[in-house]
Write a protein that holds these residues in place. Structure first.
Motif, PDB file in Angstrom:
ATOM      1  N   GLY A   1      12.124  -4.998  -7.177  1.00  0.00           N
ATOM      2  CA  GLY A   1      11.789  -4.978  -6.005  1.00  0.00           C
ATOM      3  C   GLY A   1      10.744  -4.260  -4.410  1.00  0.00           C
ATOM      4  N   HIS A   2      12.186  -2.839  -5.333  1.00  0.00           N
ATOM      5  CA  HIS A   2      12.273  -1.865  -4.116  1.00  0.00           C
ATOM      6  C   HIS A   2      10.451  -0.622  -3.728  1.00  0.00           C
ATOM      7  CE1 HIS A   2      13.257   1.601  -1.959  1.00  0.00           C
ATOM      8  NE2 HIS A   2      13.447   2.116  -2.478  1.00  0.00           N
ATOM      9  N   ASP A   3      10.160  -0.500  -4.594  1.00  0.00           N
ATOM     10  CA  ASP A   3       9.083   0.010  -4.771  1.00  0.00           C
ATOM     11  C   ASP A   3       8.515  -0.679  -4.657  1.00  0.00           C
ATOM     12  OD1 ASP A   3      10.405   2.637  -5.824  1.00  0.00           O
ATOM     13  OD2 ASP A   3      10.059   2.217  -7.982  1.00  0.00           O
ATOM     14  N   LEU A   4       7.981  -2.515  -4.844  1.00  0.00           N
ATOM     15  CA  LEU A   4       6.872  -3.030  -4.710  1.00  0.00           C
ATOM     16  C   LEU A   4       6.345  -3.374  -3.800  1.00  0.00           C
ATOM     17  CD1 LEU A   4       7.353  -6.197  -7.418  1.00  0.00           C
ATOM     18  CD2 LEU A   4       5.066  -4.132  -7.368  1.00  0.00           C
ATOM     19  N   LEU A   5       7.603  -2.944  -2.062  1.00  0.00           N
ATOM     20  CA  LEU A   5       7.782  -3.168  -1.052  1.00  0.00           C
ATOM     21  C   LEU A   5       7.271  -2.182  -0.253  1.00  0.00           C
ATOM     22  CD1 LEU A   5       8.411  -5.129   1.506  1.00  0.00           C
ATOM     23  CD2 LEU A   5      10.853  -4.478   1.457  1.00  0.00           C
ATOM     24  N   LEU A   6       8.260  -1.212  -0.835  1.00  0.00           N
ATOM     25  CA  LEU A   6       6.420   0.382  -0.228  1.00  0.00           C
ATOM     26  C   LEU A   6       5.787   0.314  -0.313  1.00  0.00           C
ATOM     27  CD1 LEU A   6       9.817   2.396  -0.940  1.00  0.00           C
ATOM     28  CD2 LEU A   6      10.250   1.010   0.457  1.00  0.00           C
ATOM     29  N   LYS A   7       5.193  -0.208  -1.440  1.00  0.00           N
ATOM     30  CA  LYS A   7       3.838  -0.134  -1.956  1.00  0.00           C
ATOM     31  C   LYS A   7       2.965  -0.793  -0.575  1.00  0.00           C
ATOM     32  CE  LYS A   7       0.777   0.074  -5.584  1.00  0.00           C
ATOM     33  NZ  LYS A   7       0.072  -0.015  -6.794  1.00  0.00           N
ATOM     34  N   ALA A   8       3.867  -2.415  -0.457  1.00  0.00           N
ATOM     35  CA  ALA A   8       2.639  -4.066  -0.297  1.00  0.00           C
ATOM     36  C   ALA A   8       2.615  -3.193   1.506  1.00  0.00           C
ATOM     37  CB  ALA A   8       3.656  -4.922  -0.773  1.00  0.00           C
ATOM     38  N   GLY A   9       4.227  -3.053   1.540  1.00  0.00           N
ATOM     39  CA  GLY A   9       5.019  -3.304   3.305  1.00  0.00           C
ATOM     40  C   GLY A   9       4.407  -4.535   3.285  1.00  0.00           C
ATOM     41  N   LYS A  10       4.586  -5.457   2.782  1.00  0.00           N
ATOM     42  CA  LYS A  10       4.751  -7.175   3.769  1.00  0.00           C
ATOM     43  C   LYS A  10       5.588  -7.867   2.940  1.00  0.00           C
ATOM     44  CE  LYS A  10      -0.293  -6.758   5.122  1.00  0.00           C
ATOM     45  NZ  LYS A  10      -1.495  -7.030   5.521  1.00  0.00           N
ATOM     46  N   LEU A  11       6.447  -8.752   3.441  1.00  0.00           N
ATOM     47  CA  LEU A  11       7.290  -9.396   2.315  1.00  0.00           C
ATOM     48  C   LEU A  11       7.351 -11.107   2.897  1.00  0.00           C
ATOM     49  CD1 LEU A  11      10.287  -9.999   4.349  1.00  0.00           C
ATOM     50  CD2 LEU A  11      10.345  -7.895   3.687  1.00  0.00           C
ATOM     51  N   LYS A  12       7.267 -12.330   2.830  1.00  0.00           N
ATOM     52  CA  LYS A  12       7.701 -13.631   2.658  1.00  0.00           C
ATOM     53  C   LYS A  12       8.780 -13.517   2.629  1.00  0.00           C
ATOM     54  CE  LYS A  12       5.759 -18.304   3.461  1.00  0.00           C
ATOM     55  NZ  LYS A  12       4.554 -19.035   4.053  1.00  0.00           N
TER      56      LYS A  12
ATOM     57  N   THR B   1       6.260 -11.055   7.565  1.00  0.00           N
ATOM     58  CA  THR B   1       6.867  -9.786   8.038  1.00  0.00           C
ATOM     59  C   THR B   1       6.134  -8.733   7.298  1.00  0.00           C
ATOM     60  OG1 THR B   1       8.389  -9.082   9.634  1.00  0.00           O
ATOM     61  CG2 THR B   1       9.414  -9.850   8.296  1.00  0.00           C
ATOM     62  N   THR B   2       6.655  -7.808   7.857  1.00  0.00           N
ATOM     63  CA  THR B   2       6.140  -6.421   7.641  1.00  0.00           C
ATOM     64  C   THR B   2       7.201  -4.861   7.398  1.00  0.00           C
ATOM     65  OG1 THR B   2       5.562  -5.504   9.585  1.00  0.00           O
ATOM     66  CG2 THR B   2       3.492  -6.625   8.590  1.00  0.00           C
ATOM     67  N   LEU B   3       6.603  -4.385   6.480  1.00  0.00           N
ATOM     68  CA  LEU B   3       8.091  -3.327   6.829  1.00  0.00           C
ATOM     69  C   LEU B   3       7.843  -1.797   7.478  1.00  0.00           C
ATOM     70  CD1 LEU B   3      10.484  -2.085   5.309  1.00  0.00           C
ATOM     71  CD2 LEU B   3       8.152  -0.777   3.327  1.00  0.00           C
ATOM     72  N   GLU B   4       8.740  -1.681   8.503  1.00  0.00           N
ATOM     73  CA  GLU B   4       8.827  -0.404   9.469  1.00  0.00           C
ATOM     74  C   GLU B   4       8.845   0.659   9.297  1.00  0.00           C
ATOM     75  OE1 GLU B   4       9.585  -2.082  13.147  1.00  0.00           O
ATOM     76  OE2 GLU B   4       7.709  -3.191  13.248  1.00  0.00           O
ATOM     77  N   SER B   5      10.202   0.496   8.539  1.00  0.00           N
ATOM     78  CA  SER B   5      10.510   1.991   7.372  1.00  0.00           C
ATOM     79  C   SER B   5      11.835   1.195   6.152  1.00  0.00           C
ATOM     80  CB  SER B   5      11.191   2.834   8.739  1.00  0.00           C
ATOM     81  OG  SER B   5      12.656   2.306   9.396  1.00  0.00           O
ATOM     82  N   ASN B   6      12.580   2.579   5.931  1.00  0.00           N
ATOM     83  CA  ASN B   6      13.571   2.105   5.063  1.00  0.00           C
ATOM     84  C   ASN B   6      14.440   3.357   4.318  1.00  0.00           C
ATOM     85  OD1 ASN B   6      10.711   3.831   2.975  1.00  0.00           O
ATOM     86  ND2 ASN B   6      13.198   3.727   2.262  1.00  0.00           N
ATOM     87  N   GLY B   7      14.984   3.319   4.325  1.00  0.00           N
ATOM     88  CA  GLY B   7      16.361   4.105   4.144  1.00  0.00           C
ATOM     89  C   GLY B   7      17.797   3.858   3.097  1.00  0.00           C
ATOM     90  N   ASN B   8      18.540   4.821   3.357  1.00  0.00           N
ATOM     91  CA  ASN B   8      19.459   4.831   1.856  1.00  0.00           C
ATOM     92  C   ASN B   8      20.979   5.367   2.802  1.00  0.00           C
ATOM     93  OD1 ASN B   8      21.494   6.216  -0.445  1.00  0.00           O
ATOM     94  ND2 ASN B   8      19.117   5.283  -1.260  1.00  0.00           N
ATOM     95  N   ASP B   9      21.358   4.403   2.408  1.00  0.00           N
ATOM     96  CA  ASP B   9      23.046   4.388   2.517  1.00  0.00           C
ATOM     97  C   ASP B   9      24.486   4.176   1.444  1.00  0.00           C
ATOM     98  OD1 ASP B   9      26.087   4.858   4.464  1.00  0.00           O
ATOM     99  OD2 ASP B   9      25.452   2.824   5.108  1.00  0.00           O
ATOM    100  N   ALA B  10      25.130   5.456   1.079  1.00  0.00           N
ATOM    101  CA  ALA B  10      25.661   4.996  -0.296  1.00  0.00           C
ATOM    102  C   ALA B  10      24.807   5.295  -1.311  1.00  0.00           C
ATOM    103  CB  ALA B  10      26.683   4.496   0.333  1.00  0.00           C
ATOM    104  N   GLY B  11      23.391   5.092  -1.344  1.00  0.00           N
ATOM    105  CA  GLY B  11      23.050   5.127  -2.553  1.00  0.00           C
ATOM    106  C   GLY B  11      22.299   3.673  -3.018  1.00  0.00           C
ATOM    107  N   ILE B  12      22.501   2.750  -1.084  1.00  0.00           N
ATOM    108  CA  ILE B  12      21.929   1.811  -1.019  1.00  0.00           C
ATOM    109  C   ILE B  12      20.837   1.540  -0.049  1.00  0.00           C
ATOM    110  CG2 ILE B  12      22.609  -1.195  -1.087  1.00  0.00           C
ATOM    111  CD1 ILE B  12      25.362  -0.381  -1.322  1.00  0.00           C
ATOM    112  N   ALA B  13      20.157   1.184  -1.098  1.00  0.00           N
ATOM    113  CA  ALA B  13      18.378   0.634   0.319  1.00  0.00           C
ATOM    114  C   ALA B  13      18.795  -0.242   1.418  1.00  0.00           C
ATOM    115  CB  ALA B  13      17.331   0.624  -0.414  1.00  0.00           C
ATOM    116  N   PHE B  14      18.134   0.095   2.402  1.00  0.00           N
ATOM    117  CA  PHE B  14      17.672  -1.026   3.840  1.00  0.00           C
ATOM    118  C   PHE B  14      16.219  -1.002   3.932  1.00  0.00           C
ATOM    119  CE2 PHE B  14      19.954   2.404   5.321  1.00  0.00           C
ATOM    120  CZ  PHE B  14      19.097   2.809   6.649  1.00  0.00           C
TER     121      PHE B  14
END
Length: 201
Positions: free
Chosen positions: A65-76, A90-103
């Motif tokens: 789901g990570h790559d799909l969300l980054l590509k689509a930029g929208k979720l429900k 809502t819409t994705l504004e940015s993404n990050g990584n903390d100790a190998g776990i995405a947020f």
């Protein structure tokens, strides 16, 4: 179903979801993978500063789901909490990584669907003999209104107040008192589940 558009109410509901550590069932808007697929996540943080505020959620599971969300930029997001079905887009504004776990940082939703599953039969008081109710919140602000309907599980109340939307929000705990036809006063604590403004009340 209530459609909530007041920002303070939306933030209040999101904070309750976060506090209860409720899981979100997330679908990617616009994903073209055949049938709709759901991914799990949880709210990590809610910020209300700035123009609108943001939600930060945990990495999607399964990880595809990570790559799909980054590509689509929208979720429900959908979930059920205390018998209430809640959903928002809502819409994705940015993404990050903390100790190998995405947020993911998401925009605060502009509206939210809030549908209570009623387990009890509701009855309405007589129009000729309205049931007057008194509500008081923690800072001792008092509201007076009429019971619209009631059941063993709760009640709906009509209130006339220009300050209602900004004063009360879902999850608030109120002291309620009213006197039914039996003439025995009822005093109880209520949790606000939803607020719906109309032109009449």
């Amino acid at each position: 179903m209530d459609k909530i558009t007041n920002t303070a109410q939306i933030i209040g509901i999101l904070k309750k979801i976060h506090k209860r550590r409720a899981m979100l069932n997330i679908s990617i808007v616009g994903a073209t993978s055949g049938s709709e697929k759901y991914y799990s996540s949880a709210i990590l943080e809610i910020t209300s500063g700035g123009t609108r505020g943001h939600i930060i959620i945990d990495e999607l599971t399964p990880k595809e789901g990570h790559d799909l969300l980054l590509k689509a930029g929208k979720l429900k997001a959908r979930l059920q909490l205390d018998g209430i079905k809640i959903s928002f887009a809502t819409t994705l504004e940015s993404n990050g990584n903390d100790a190998g776990i995405a947020f993911y940082t998401l925009a605060l939703p502009r509206e939210m669907d809030y549908m209570e599953q009623r387990a009890h039969h509701r009855v309405r008081p007589s129009l000729t003999k309205p049931l007057i109710v008194r509500l008081a919140n923690e800072d001792e602000t008092v509201f007076h209104g009429e019971v619209y309907d009631l059941s063993a599980g709760g009640l709906s109340i009509k209130l006339k107040s220009d300050l209602l939307i900004t004063t009360l929000k879902p999850t608030d705990i109120l002291t309620c008192s009213f006197t039914p036809p039996s003439k025995e006063e009822v005093i109880c604590k209520l949790e606000v589940r939803s607020i719906h403004a109309t032109n009449q009340h």
